[in-house]
Motif scaffolding. Structure first.
Motif, PDB file in Angstrom:
ATOM      1  N   GLY A   1       0.727  -1.137   0.041  1.00  0.00           N
ATOM      2  CA  GLY A   1       0.003  -0.013  -0.001  1.00  0.00           C
ATOM      3  C   GLY A   1       0.712   1.322   0.033  1.00  0.00           C
ATOM      4  N   GLY A   2       2.105   1.160  -0.147  1.00  0.00           N
ATOM      5  CA  GLY A   2       2.934   2.270  -0.109  1.00  0.00           C
ATOM      6  C   GLY A   2       3.495   2.799   1.043  1.00  0.00           C
ATOM      7  N   LEU A   3       4.209   1.889   2.074  1.00  0.00           N
ATOM      8  CA  LEU A   3       4.648   2.407   3.249  1.00  0.00           C
ATOM      9  C   LEU A   3       6.018   3.174   2.931  1.00  0.00           C
ATOM     10  N   LEU A   4       6.925   2.629   1.940  1.00  0.00           N
ATOM     11  CA  LEU A   4       8.187   3.252   1.673  1.00  0.00           C
ATOM     12  C   LEU A   4       7.903   4.488   0.989  1.00  0.00           C
ATOM     13  N   ALA A   5       6.765   4.707   0.271  1.00  0.00           N
ATOM     14  CA  ALA A   5       6.730   6.016  -0.356  1.00  0.00           C
ATOM     15  C   ALA A   5       6.145   7.030   0.629  1.00  0.00           C
ATOM     16  N   GLU A   6       5.382   6.493   1.892  1.00  0.00           N
ATOM     17  CA  GLU A   6       5.071   7.273   2.752  1.00  0.00           C
ATOM     18  C   GLU A   6       6.161   7.914   3.501  1.00  0.00           C
ATOM     19  N   VAL A   7       7.061   6.831   3.811  1.00  0.00           N
ATOM     20  CA  VAL A   7       8.278   7.301   4.597  1.00  0.00           C
ATOM     21  C   VAL A   7       9.022   8.364   3.889  1.00  0.00           C
ATOM     22  N   ARG A   8       9.291   8.116   2.707  1.00  0.00           N
ATOM     23  CA  ARG A   8       9.897   9.294   1.756  1.00  0.00           C
ATOM     24  C   ARG A   8       9.047  10.504   1.638  1.00  0.00           C
ATOM     25  N   ALA A   9       7.879  10.492   1.704  1.00  0.00           N
ATOM     26  CA  ALA A   9       6.982  11.612   1.688  1.00  0.00           C
ATOM     27  C   ALA A   9       7.463  12.528   2.907  1.00  0.00           C
ATOM     28  N   LEU A  10       7.270  11.625   4.102  1.00  0.00           N
ATOM     29  CA  LEU A  10       7.587  12.311   5.414  1.00  0.00           C
ATOM     30  C   LEU A  10       8.658  12.936   5.562  1.00  0.00           C
ATOM     31  N   GLN A  11       9.841  12.308   4.944  1.00  0.00           N
ATOM     32  CA  GLN A  11      11.141  12.618   4.941  1.00  0.00           C
ATOM     33  C   GLN A  11      11.102  14.133   4.233  1.00  0.00           C
ATOM     34  N   HIS A  12      10.430  14.361   3.138  1.00  0.00           N
ATOM     35  CA  HIS A  12      10.614  15.315   2.472  1.00  0.00           C
ATOM     36  C   HIS A  12       9.754  16.551   3.187  1.00  0.00           C
ATOM     37  N   LYS A  13       8.765  16.248   3.609  1.00  0.00           N
ATOM     38  CA  LYS A  13       7.732  17.331   4.096  1.00  0.00           C
ATOM     39  C   LYS A  13       8.046  17.696   5.581  1.00  0.00           C
ATOM     40  N   TYR A  14       8.844  17.015   6.111  1.00  0.00           N
ATOM     41  CA  TYR A  14       9.122  17.432   7.780  1.00  0.00           C
ATOM     42  C   TYR A  14      10.794  17.201   7.844  1.00  0.00           C
ATOM     43  N   THR A  15      11.067  17.628   8.916  1.00  0.00           N
ATOM     44  CA  THR A  15      12.489  17.644   9.537  1.00  0.00           C
ATOM     45  C   THR A  15      12.466  16.315  10.710  1.00  0.00           C
ATOM     46  N   LEU A  16      12.852  15.169  10.077  1.00  0.00           N
ATOM     47  CA  LEU A  16      12.551  14.120  10.965  1.00  0.00           C
ATOM     48  C   LEU A  16      14.018  13.074  11.186  1.00  0.00           C
ATOM     49  N   SER A  17      14.001  12.258  12.292  1.00  0.00           N
ATOM     50  CA  SER A  17      15.126  11.608  12.524  1.00  0.00           C
ATOM     51  C   SER A  17      14.630  10.446  13.385  1.00  0.00           C
ATOM     52  N   LEU A  18      15.419   9.517  13.313  1.00  0.00           N
ATOM     53  CA  LEU A  18      15.061   7.968  14.060  1.00  0.00           C
ATOM     54  C   LEU A  18      14.920   8.254  15.749  1.00  0.00           C
ATOM     55  N   ASP A  19      15.454   9.503  16.205  1.00  0.00           N
ATOM     56  CA  ASP A  19      15.294   9.689  17.527  1.00  0.00           C
ATOM     57  C   ASP A  19      13.770  10.382  18.033  1.00  0.00           C
ATOM     58  N   LEU A  20      12.865  10.755  16.656  1.00  0.00           N
ATOM     59  CA  LEU A  20      11.533  11.292  17.059  1.00  0.00           C
ATOM     60  C   LEU A  20      10.676   9.942  17.495  1.00  0.00           C
ATOM     61  N   PRO A  21       9.744  10.128  18.256  1.00  0.00           N
ATOM     62  CA  PRO A  21       8.780   8.835  18.545  1.00  0.00           C
ATOM     63  C   PRO A  21       8.001   8.454  17.337  1.00  0.00           C
ATOM     64  N   SER A  22       7.812   9.440  16.600  1.00  0.00           N
ATOM     65  CA  SER A  22       6.881   9.094  15.057  1.00  0.00           C
ATOM     66  C   SER A  22       7.759   8.060  14.393  1.00  0.00           C
ATOM     67  N   MET A  23       9.017   8.216  14.225  1.00  0.00           N
ATOM     68  CA  MET A  23      10.044   7.457  13.472  1.00  0.00           C
ATOM     69  C   MET A  23      10.590   6.116  14.276  1.00  0.00           C
ATOM     70  N   ARG A  24      10.026   6.156  15.450  1.00  0.00           N
ATOM     71  CA  ARG A  24      10.287   4.939  16.260  1.00  0.00           C
ATOM     72  C   ARG A  24       9.149   3.995  16.215  1.00  0.00           C
ATOM     73  N   CYS A  25       8.089   4.302  15.436  1.00  0.00           N
ATOM     74  CA  CYS A  25       6.881   3.530  15.477  1.00  0.00           C
ATOM     75  C   CYS A  25       7.113   2.400  14.732  1.00  0.00           C
ATOM     76  N   VAL A  26       6.599   1.258  15.277  1.00  0.00           N
ATOM     77  CA  VAL A  26       6.741   0.045  14.333  1.00  0.00           C
ATOM     78  C   VAL A  26       6.564   0.129  12.913  1.00  0.00           C
ATOM     79  N   GLY A  27       7.472  -0.334  12.103  1.00  0.00           N
ATOM     80  CA  GLY A  27       7.373  -0.364  10.739  1.00  0.00           C
ATOM     81  C   GLY A  27       8.022   0.714  10.035  1.00  0.00           C
ATOM     82  N   TYR A  28       7.882   2.055  10.766  1.00  0.00           N
ATOM     83  CA  TYR A  28       8.389   3.414  10.217  1.00  0.00           C
ATOM     84  C   TYR A  28      10.049   3.220  10.457  1.00  0.00           C
TER      85      TYR A  28
END
Length: 310
Positions: free
Chosen positions: A218-245
């Motif tokens: 369903g596009g999990l990888l595309a979703e993560v790419r879009a999130l990386q493009h739209k937001y300033t993210l890192s693996l230290d953030l709770p959102s990106m520590r979610c299972v799957g992400y």
């Protein structure tokens, strides 16, 4: 007292479909999401978030309320949930809290605990020890100090293992003992707790694998790419520590191939489900329904209708 209902269960147990069925059956209820991943906007595929049609038919409070760049604590959840429950009850409806973030349920029912503040020097020592013996070794160390907490943590959950060890050492007693002590006045509701759990763990594992495959398709990888493009993210953030992400992020960073991504994503989700079931077994006054039954949504509706109508 006014009733309030907890509709709980591990990931992939059918909680969302069962909750939507309550509303569609015409019960006088409103749904409050109890999910630390659904709070984030633009995280849809990897969280199995109800789609727009489902949310239109059965609105959920506390979905899409913050950016993936932000954090949302158990304390914030408790404050928001209490305010929503009071408003829902005042309008003559029954709050149904649905989701699988067990720490949120615990915070809501029992309040939050005055745990020791972080100690930078101790944390550095814990991290240095982890370099020497690995986080599974630190998990074993935690099991000697606090077997209850260790039982609900994955052996590689560095953040939570480190914090639990820190609390045990600073407080001189197990974190589970601190968390077991009530810290708030009882909720002004008659609480009913319903858990959806499988009789056969293999059935749940198959559901988890199937759902993760659907997320990839369903596009999990595309979703993560879009999130990386739209937001300033890192693996230290709770959102990106979610299972799957986390696993999708690491795959996109070239750390492993697609087959390993699938294996790691399914394994992490299974570990999450195991922790959720451990929490549920430790909770008081929980009624359980077998989530493998074909008529699950109807069975949930029938049981909750009894509670709603008194």
């Amino acid at each position: 007292m006014t009733p309030a209902i907890f509709l709980m269960g591990p990931t992939a147990s059918g909680k969302t479909a069962s909750a939507i069925a309550l509303v569609e059956a015409g019960l006088p209820v409103e749904l409050i999401s109890v999910d630390s991943a659904l709070v984030f906007r633009d995280m849809i595929v990897g969280t199995a978030k109800p789609d727009a049609g489902e949310l239109a038919r059965a609105p959920h409070h506390l979905i899409d309320i913050i950016s993936p760049e932000q954090s949302y604590s158990a304390a914030q959840f408790r404050n928001d949930a209490l305010a929503l429950m009071a408003d829902i009850s005042a309008r003559g409806k029954v709050p149904v809290l649905v989701g699988g973030t067990m720490m949120y349920y615990n915070a809501l029912q029992y309040g939050l605990h005055d745990l020791p503040q972080a100690d930078a020097a101790l944390r550095l020592q814990i991290e240095a020890d982890a370099v020497d013996i690995g986080w599974p070794g630190m998990h074993t160390r935690l099991a000697t100090l606090d077997p209850v907490t260790a039982a609900r943590l994955a052996p590689n959950d560095a953040q939570r293992i480190g914090r639990a060890l820190e609390i045990c050492i600073l407080a001189g007693k197990p974190m589970s003992e601190l968390l077991a002590a009530p810290t708030a006045e009882p909720l002004p509701y008659t609480l009913h707790k319903l858990a959806l759990a499988p009789n056969d763990r293999a059935w749940l594992h198959a559901r988890i694998a199937q759902r993760f495959d659907l997320m990839l398709e369903g596009g999990l990888l595309a979703e993560v790419r879009a999130l990386q493009h739209k937001y300033t993210l890192s693996l230290d953030l709770p959102s990106m520590r979610c299972v799957g992400y986390r696993q999708a992020w690491e795959h996109l960073a070239g750390e492993y191939d697609a087959a390993t991504l699938r294996d790691k994503g399914i394994a992490a989700t299974r570990q999450l489900a195991k922790r959720q079931l451990t929490w549920l077994r430790g909770m008081d006054d929980v009624e359980t329904l077998d989530c493998q039954r074909a008529d699950l949504a109807d069975a949930v509706t029938t049981r909750i209708a009894d509670w709603v109508r008194g």
